[in-house]
Scaffold this motif. Structure first.
Motif, PDB file in Angstrom:
ATOM      1  N   PRO A  86       0.820  -1.214   0.000  1.00 53.86           N
ATOM      2  CA  PRO A  86       0.000   0.000   0.000  1.00 53.86           C
ATOM      3  C   PRO A  86       0.852   1.262   0.000  1.00 53.86           C
ATOM      4  CG  PRO A  86      -0.008  -1.032   2.177  1.00 53.86           C
ATOM      5  CD  PRO A  86       0.772  -1.940   1.277  1.00 53.86           C
ATOM      6  N   ALA A 115      -1.391  -7.190   5.376  1.00 52.89           N
ATOM      7  CA  ALA A 115      -2.101  -8.346   4.796  1.00 52.89           C
ATOM      8  C   ALA A 115      -2.891  -7.825   3.601  1.00 52.89           C
ATOM      9  CB  ALA A 115      -3.017  -8.965   5.843  1.00 52.89           C
ATOM     10  N   THR A 116      -2.171  -7.093   2.745  1.00 54.92           N
ATOM     11  CA  THR A 116      -2.829  -6.309   1.693  1.00 54.92           C
ATOM     12  C   THR A 116      -2.902  -7.028   0.362  1.00 54.92           C
ATOM     13  OG1 THR A 116      -0.698  -5.186   1.553  1.00 54.92           O
ATOM     14  CG2 THR A 116      -2.468  -4.013   2.670  1.00 54.92           C
ATOM     15  N   GLY A 117      -2.563  -8.312   0.347  1.00 53.37           N
ATOM     16  CA  GLY A 117      -2.820  -9.114  -0.834  1.00 53.37           C
ATOM     17  C   GLY A 117      -1.805  -8.948  -1.955  1.00 53.37           C
ATOM     18  N   PHE A 118      -2.270  -9.201  -3.151  1.00 52.14           N
ATOM     19  CA  PHE A 118      -1.358  -9.360  -4.287  1.00 52.14           C
ATOM     20  C   PHE A 118      -1.893  -8.643  -5.526  1.00 52.14           C
ATOM     21  CE2 PHE A 118      -1.149 -12.960  -1.468  1.00 52.14           C
ATOM     22  CZ  PHE A 118       0.211 -13.101  -1.256  1.00 52.14           C
ATOM     23  N   ARG A 129     -10.699  -2.212   5.544  1.00 53.66           N
ATOM     24  CA  ARG A 129     -11.286  -1.368   4.490  1.00 53.66           C
ATOM     25  C   ARG A 129     -12.639  -1.923   4.041  1.00 53.66           C
ATOM     26  NH1 ARG A 129      -7.665   0.137  -0.651  1.00 53.66           N
ATOM     27  NH2 ARG A 129      -8.052  -2.017  -1.269  1.00 53.66           N
ATOM     28  N   THR A 130     -12.704  -3.264   3.912  1.00 55.11           N
ATOM     29  CA  THR A 130     -13.962  -3.895   3.498  1.00 55.11           C
ATOM     30  C   THR A 130     -14.299  -5.005   4.482  1.00 55.11           C
ATOM     31  OG1 THR A 130     -13.379  -3.481   1.181  1.00 55.11           O
ATOM     32  CG2 THR A 130     -15.171  -5.036   1.590  1.00 55.11           C
ATOM     33  N   LYS A 166     -16.237 -11.933  -3.517  1.00 52.39           N
ATOM     34  CA  LYS A 166     -14.808 -11.815  -3.241  1.00 52.39           C
ATOM     35  C   LYS A 166     -14.388 -13.223  -2.844  1.00 52.39           C
ATOM     36  CE  LYS A 166     -13.750  -7.451  -0.891  1.00 52.39           C
ATOM     37  NZ  LYS A 166     -12.918  -6.748  -1.770  1.00 52.39           N
ATOM     38  N   ARG A 167     -13.114 -13.535  -2.860  1.00 50.28           N
ATOM     39  CA  ARG A 167     -12.651 -14.882  -2.562  1.00 50.28           C
ATOM     40  C   ARG A 167     -13.202 -15.320  -1.194  1.00 50.28           C
ATOM     41  NH1 ARG A 167     -10.401 -19.229  -0.392  1.00 50.28           N
ATOM     42  NH2 ARG A 167      -8.700 -20.197  -1.558  1.00 50.28           N
ATOM     43  N   ILE A 200      -3.128  -4.271   8.485  1.00 44.67           N
ATOM     44  CA  ILE A 200      -3.939  -3.686   7.406  1.00 44.67           C
ATOM     45  C   ILE A 200      -4.382  -4.836   6.516  1.00 44.67           C
ATOM     46  CG2 ILE A 200      -4.050  -2.063   5.476  1.00 44.67           C
ATOM     47  CD1 ILE A 200      -1.780  -0.535   6.560  1.00 44.67           C
ATOM     48  N   GLY A 201      -5.671  -4.973   6.328  1.00 42.42           N
ATOM     49  CA  GLY A 201      -6.173  -5.986   5.396  1.00 42.42           C
ATOM     50  C   GLY A 201      -6.935  -7.086   6.099  1.00 42.42           C
ATOM     51  N   THR A 202      -8.101  -7.378   5.563  1.00 46.50           N
ATOM     52  CA  THR A 202      -8.938  -8.440   6.120  1.00 46.50           C
ATOM     53  C   THR A 202      -9.400  -9.370   4.999  1.00 46.50           C
ATOM     54  OG1 THR A 202     -10.800  -6.901   6.010  1.00 46.50           O
ATOM     55  CG2 THR A 202      -9.721  -7.141   8.152  1.00 46.50           C
ATOM     56  N   GLY A 203      -8.451  -9.779   4.143  1.00 48.17           N
ATOM     57  CA  GLY A 203      -8.712 -10.859   3.192  1.00 48.17           C
ATOM     58  C   GLY A 203      -8.336 -12.165   3.890  1.00 48.17           C
ATOM     59  N   SER A 204      -8.107 -13.230   3.120  1.00 45.45           N
ATOM     60  CA  SER A 204      -7.796 -14.533   3.719  1.00 45.45           C
ATOM     61  C   SER A 204      -6.582 -14.452   4.644  1.00 45.45           C
ATOM     62  CB  SER A 204      -7.495 -15.563   2.626  1.00 45.45           C
ATOM     63  OG  SER A 204      -8.587 -15.665   1.768  1.00 45.45           O
ATOM     64  N   SER A 205      -5.534 -13.732   4.210  1.00 46.43           N
ATOM     65  CA  SER A 205      -4.293 -13.707   4.996  1.00 46.43           C
ATOM     66  C   SER A 205      -4.507 -12.964   6.310  1.00 46.43           C
ATOM     67  CB  SER A 205      -3.153 -13.044   4.208  1.00 46.43           C
ATOM     68  OG  SER A 205      -3.012 -13.661   2.947  1.00 46.43           O
ATOM     69  N   TRP A 245      -9.819  -8.717  -6.098  1.00 45.12           N
ATOM     70  CA  TRP A 245      -8.616  -8.987  -6.896  1.00 45.12           C
ATOM     71  C   TRP A 245      -8.954  -9.876  -8.091  1.00 45.12           C
ATOM     72  CZ3 TRP A 245      -7.455 -14.167  -6.793  1.00 45.12           C
ATOM     73  CH2 TRP A 245      -7.673 -14.900  -5.628  1.00 45.12           C
TER      74      TRP A 245
HETATM   75  P1  NA7 Z   1      -6.706 -10.145  -0.391  1.00 45.86           P
HETATM   76  O1  NA7 Z   1      -7.800 -11.114  -0.399  1.00 45.86           O
HETATM   77  O2  NA7 Z   1      -6.491  -9.309  -1.600  1.00 45.86           O
HETATM   78  O3  NA7 Z   1      -6.921  -9.177   0.870  1.00 45.86           O
HETATM   79  C1  NA7 Z   1      -6.222  -7.965   0.981  1.00 45.86           C
HETATM   80  C2  NA7 Z   1      -6.853  -7.126   2.041  1.00 45.86           C
HETATM   81  O4  NA7 Z   1      -6.111  -5.929   2.180  1.00 45.86           O
HETATM   82  C3  NA7 Z   1      -8.276  -6.712   1.734  1.00 45.86           C
HETATM   83  O5  NA7 Z   1      -8.999  -6.678   2.916  1.00 45.86           O
HETATM   84  C4  NA7 Z   1      -8.096  -5.302   1.168  1.00 45.86           C
HETATM   85  O6  NA7 Z   1      -9.225  -4.505   1.278  1.00 45.86           O
HETATM   86  C5  NA7 Z   1      -6.990  -4.811   2.031  1.00 45.86           C
HETATM   87  N1  NA7 Z   1      -6.217  -3.720   1.446  1.00 45.86           N
HETATM   88  C6  NA7 Z   1      -5.455  -3.736   0.335  1.00 45.86           C
HETATM   89  N2  NA7 Z   1      -4.883  -2.546   0.135  1.00 45.86           N
HETATM   90  C7  NA7 Z   1      -5.290  -1.762   1.144  1.00 45.86           C
HETATM   91  C8  NA7 Z   1      -5.027  -0.412   1.494  1.00 45.86           C
HETATM   92  N3  NA7 Z   1      -4.242   0.364   0.747  1.00 45.86           N
HETATM   93  N4  NA7 Z   1      -5.604   0.082   2.607  1.00 45.86           N
HETATM   94  C9  NA7 Z   1      -6.398  -0.696   3.358  1.00 45.86           C
HETATM   95  N5  NA7 Z   1      -6.694  -1.980   3.080  1.00 45.86           N
HETATM   96  C10 NA7 Z   1      -6.141  -2.493   1.982  1.00 45.86           C
HETATM   97  O7  NA7 Z   1      -5.305 -10.846  -0.086  1.00 45.86           O
HETATM   98  P2  NA7 Z   1      -4.976 -12.055   0.885  1.00 45.86           P
HETATM   99  O8  NA7 Z   1      -3.508 -12.157   0.955  1.00 45.86           O
HETATM  100  O9  NA7 Z   1      -5.707 -11.914   2.140  1.00 45.86           O
HETATM  101  O10 NA7 Z   1      -5.560 -13.304   0.162  1.00 45.86           O
HETATM  102  C11 NA7 Z   1      -5.118 -13.643  -1.142  1.00 45.86           C
HETATM  103  C12 NA7 Z   1      -5.448 -15.060  -1.474  1.00 45.86           C
HETATM  104  O11 NA7 Z   1      -4.367 -15.862  -1.062  1.00 45.86           O
HETATM  105  C13 NA7 Z   1      -6.558 -15.676  -0.780  1.00 45.86           C
HETATM  106  O12 NA7 Z   1      -7.785 -15.403  -1.307  1.00 45.86           O
HETATM  107  C14 NA7 Z   1      -6.267 -17.145  -0.849  1.00 45.86           C
HETATM  108  O13 NA7 Z   1      -6.671 -17.644  -2.085  1.00 45.86           O
HETATM  109  C15 NA7 Z   1      -4.818 -17.174  -0.779  1.00 45.86           C
HETATM  110  P3  NA7 Z   1     -10.356  -4.485   0.100  1.00 45.86           P
HETATM  111  O14 NA7 Z   1     -11.150  -5.747   0.286  1.00 45.86           O
HETATM  112  O15 NA7 Z   1      -9.606  -4.466  -1.202  1.00 45.86           O
HETATM  113  O16 NA7 Z   1     -11.117  -3.262   0.343  1.00 45.86           O
END
Ligand code: NA7
Length: 552
Positions: free
Chosen positions: A159, A387-390, A217-218, A337-338, A192-197, A502
């Motif tokens: 980020p 934990a901002t993903g890929f 964020r979401t 979303k995933r 930061i981040g509430t995806g899977s990781s 993503w």
């Molecule tokens: P994800 O699923 O892309 O999650 C990333 C999280 O980080 C998600 O909650 C994003 O919010 C958040 N994000 C990303 N950039 C920002 C910024 N700039 N500010 C605040 N929040 C942010 O990645 P994961 O690593 O958790 O998972 C990836 C895959 O790996 C998973 O699905 C498995 O298949 C294995 P957003 O939702 O975009 O608003």
């Protein structure tokens, strides 16, 4: 077949192979094994220090298989690999890595892999009908074929937040986690981040840390992982019946060993029946939740709302503080979303040492050396977890940015959409193949099996080309356009493209907004089989320079 007659090394720094594979993860490892078995000379490059790809990098606390449970997240090409003993259904990262190390040892893979070697450039030489790669170690290599097993989730999304580089504490991205243990003890941690990781790691971090601030964020729908030990009887059964189970996996739209289910709408049941169905799946947990759901959750807004409401009620039930529960309630179409599997994520917000910040109403303004500052206040922290993903699916190919015919770069080719044919080849980039790239089922399929099936197809194509003395092959642009239209048409019949994710590229600023996975399930493999009948989707150039005495 042997190498194409060119010297393996000239002048000590240029090496020549039949195939260069980029990436020594699950896909690259199988590609090496299979292509080598065919008698081809293969060289694999990987920036990491050992095999494993995603499982080598993602060592964050709580990292586990969150797709099909073990033992069905693994290779299917050799029944003997089913002898591996899996302890749990949702295997942890270290268990998957151990399994992959075992595979690497068993098939002596490492001797053809050059680790700690980043491919910095890949260029197609039209006259030679070969790819040349330049690497970070100074070694250059050429090969007729370039196989990009670069990972669908391997280019971290960092980020860009004011002052983030001024933060003086430890900063770790979940996808680049250190190999030495990270201690959270007596530390104030922000995630930061509430995806899977994020959702896998937050409960683990909260157990050790002094305090955890979750910067969300979401709000997400997350489902119980249902992790449990695998019984010896289950392992014995899987071993004994693996041939039949493999067949089932091939017939199942997601690559899982489950019987196909008759479609049933959520709207055919009464609200009580639906609730009972969801409750039963929730209690059992695991990825099967999504496979045993009603068939219209991802296509009908009304059906979707029934599951979304169920999960929102669960969140309200689990989280004691109503204000926190409210912030955790997701709003998007569930499943678009995933889907996330967790072990006590929502429960974690009942802990005294966990604070939730909803960035939609209280955005991050900046970092200082010792804190993160949001609109409403300052949160002092010692350690930051990203934990901002890929930059997913297409991101690693764009980072590699191969240059095809006329020096055209992939970045210049993929400005409006991720043009490709069959999700594995690119017009203007002869003899280049992608695994789990855009246009393929990729992350919507049991990934090791999907990789095997794509690699088997590519290997047959390579064999065909060599038998026909073909030097170069690439898809026809009109076939790419037809393929792209099919990928989009299938996706557009669902709710998936309506949500920022993503999967749609929406998490990376400036990326073409396109739902890039092929959602047709088993139809994909039918399309691959059809394409291989005459390879009419490709144009071919005879081998001008390939001087392989043993090639047919
Ligand atoms: P994800 O699923 O892309 O999650 C990333 C999280 O980080 C998600 O909650 C994003 O919010 C958040 N994000 C990303 N950039 C920002 C910024 N700039 N500010 C605040 N929040 C942010 O990645 P994961 O690593 O958790 O998972 C990836 C895959 O790996 C998973 O699905 C498995 O298949 C294995 P957003 O939702 O975009 O608003």
């Amino acid at each position: 077949m042997t190498s194409e007659g060119l010297p393996r090394r000239t002048g000590g720094s240029i090496e020549n192979y039949d195939v260069i594979v980029i990436g020594a993860g699950v896909s690259g490892m199988y590609a090496l094994h299979h292509l080598r078995e065919m008698g081809l000379s293969v060289r694999v490059y990987d920036g990491a220090s050992d095999i494993g790809g995603t499982w080598w990098y993602n060592r964050y606390p709580g990292a586990r298989v969150d797709g099909p449970g073990s033992p069905f997240y693994g290779y299917t090409f050799a029944n003997e690999l089913m002898d591996w003993d899996w302890a749990e259904t949702q295997s942890e990262q270290s268990a998957v890595l151990e399994y992959l190390e075992h595979v690497a040892d068993r098939f002596d893979l490492r001797r053809d892999i050059q680790f700690e070697t980043w491919v910095e450039d890949a260029r197609y030489d039209e006259a030679a009908q070969r790819w040349t790669v330049e690497t970070s170690t100074g070694v250059s290599a050429t090969a007729q074929f370039l196989l990009c097993a670069v990972g669908a989730l391997s280019t971290p999304n960092m980020p860009d937040i004011p002052g983030i580089n001024d933060f003086a504490g430890e900063v770790h991205h979940t996808g680049r986690w250190p190999h030495e243990p990270v201690s959270f003890r007596n530390k104030r941690v922000a995630v930061i981040g509430t995806g899977s990781s994020g959702i896998q790691s937050i409960p683990e971090i909260a157990r050790d840390a002094d305090h955890v601030t979750v910067l969300q964020r979401t709000a997400q729908y997350s489902f119980p992982a249902g992790n449990r030990p695998i019984t010896p009887e289950e392992m014995a059964d899987a071993r004994e019946n693996f041939d039949a189970l493999r067949e089932l996996m091939h017939e199942n739209g997601g690559g899982f060993p489950f019987e196909p289910r008759a479609p049933r709408s959520a709207l055919d049941d009464t609200p009580e029946q639906r609730r009972a169905h969801y409750e039963e799946l929730w209690q059992r947990g695991g990825f099967k939740f999504f496979l045993e759901l009603y068939s219209d959750i991802a296509v009908s807004e009304e059906a979707n709302a029934t599951l979304a409401d169920f999960v929102r009620d669960k969140i309200r039930e689990i989280v004691h503080d109503p204000a926190t529960a409210e912030k955790l309630l997701p709003e998007y179409y569930v499943m678009t979303k995933r889907p996330i599997l967790d072990d006590g994520y929502y429960e974690t917000f009942n802990r005294e040492n966990v604070t939730l910040v909803d960035l939609r109403e209280d955005p991050i303004e900046r970092f200082t050396a010792t804190s993160v500052v949001t609109r409403t206040g300052e949160h002092p922290i010692d350690l930051l977890v990203l934990a901002t993903g890929f930059d997913a699916i297409s991101g690693s190919m764009l980072r590699l940015n191969p240059k095809g015919r006329g020096g055209l770069s992939l970045k210049d080719r993929w400005t409006d959409r991720f043009h490709n044919y069959l999700g594995l080849s690119l017009a203007g980039f002869p003899n280049l193949f992608m695994i789990h790239g855009p246009g393929s089922p990729g992350v919507f399929y049991n990934m090791p099996l999907g990789a095997e099936r794509q690699i088997n197809w590519i290997a047959d194509f390579v064999q065909f080309m060599r038998e026909q003395r073909v030097g170069a092959a690439e898809p026809k642009p009109d076939c790419e356009a037809t393929w792209g239209a099919e990928v989009s048409a299938i996706a557009d019949a669902t709710l998936f493209p309506r949500t920022d994710s993503w999967w749609t590229g929406a998490n990376i600023p400036g990326k073409p907004r396109q739902f890039s996975a092929y959602l047709g399930g088993t139809l994909y493999y039918q399309r691959l089989a059809d394409a291989a009948k005459d390879y009419a989707g490709f144009t071919f150039e005879q081998a001008d320079r390939v001087e392989d005495a043993e090639a047919p």
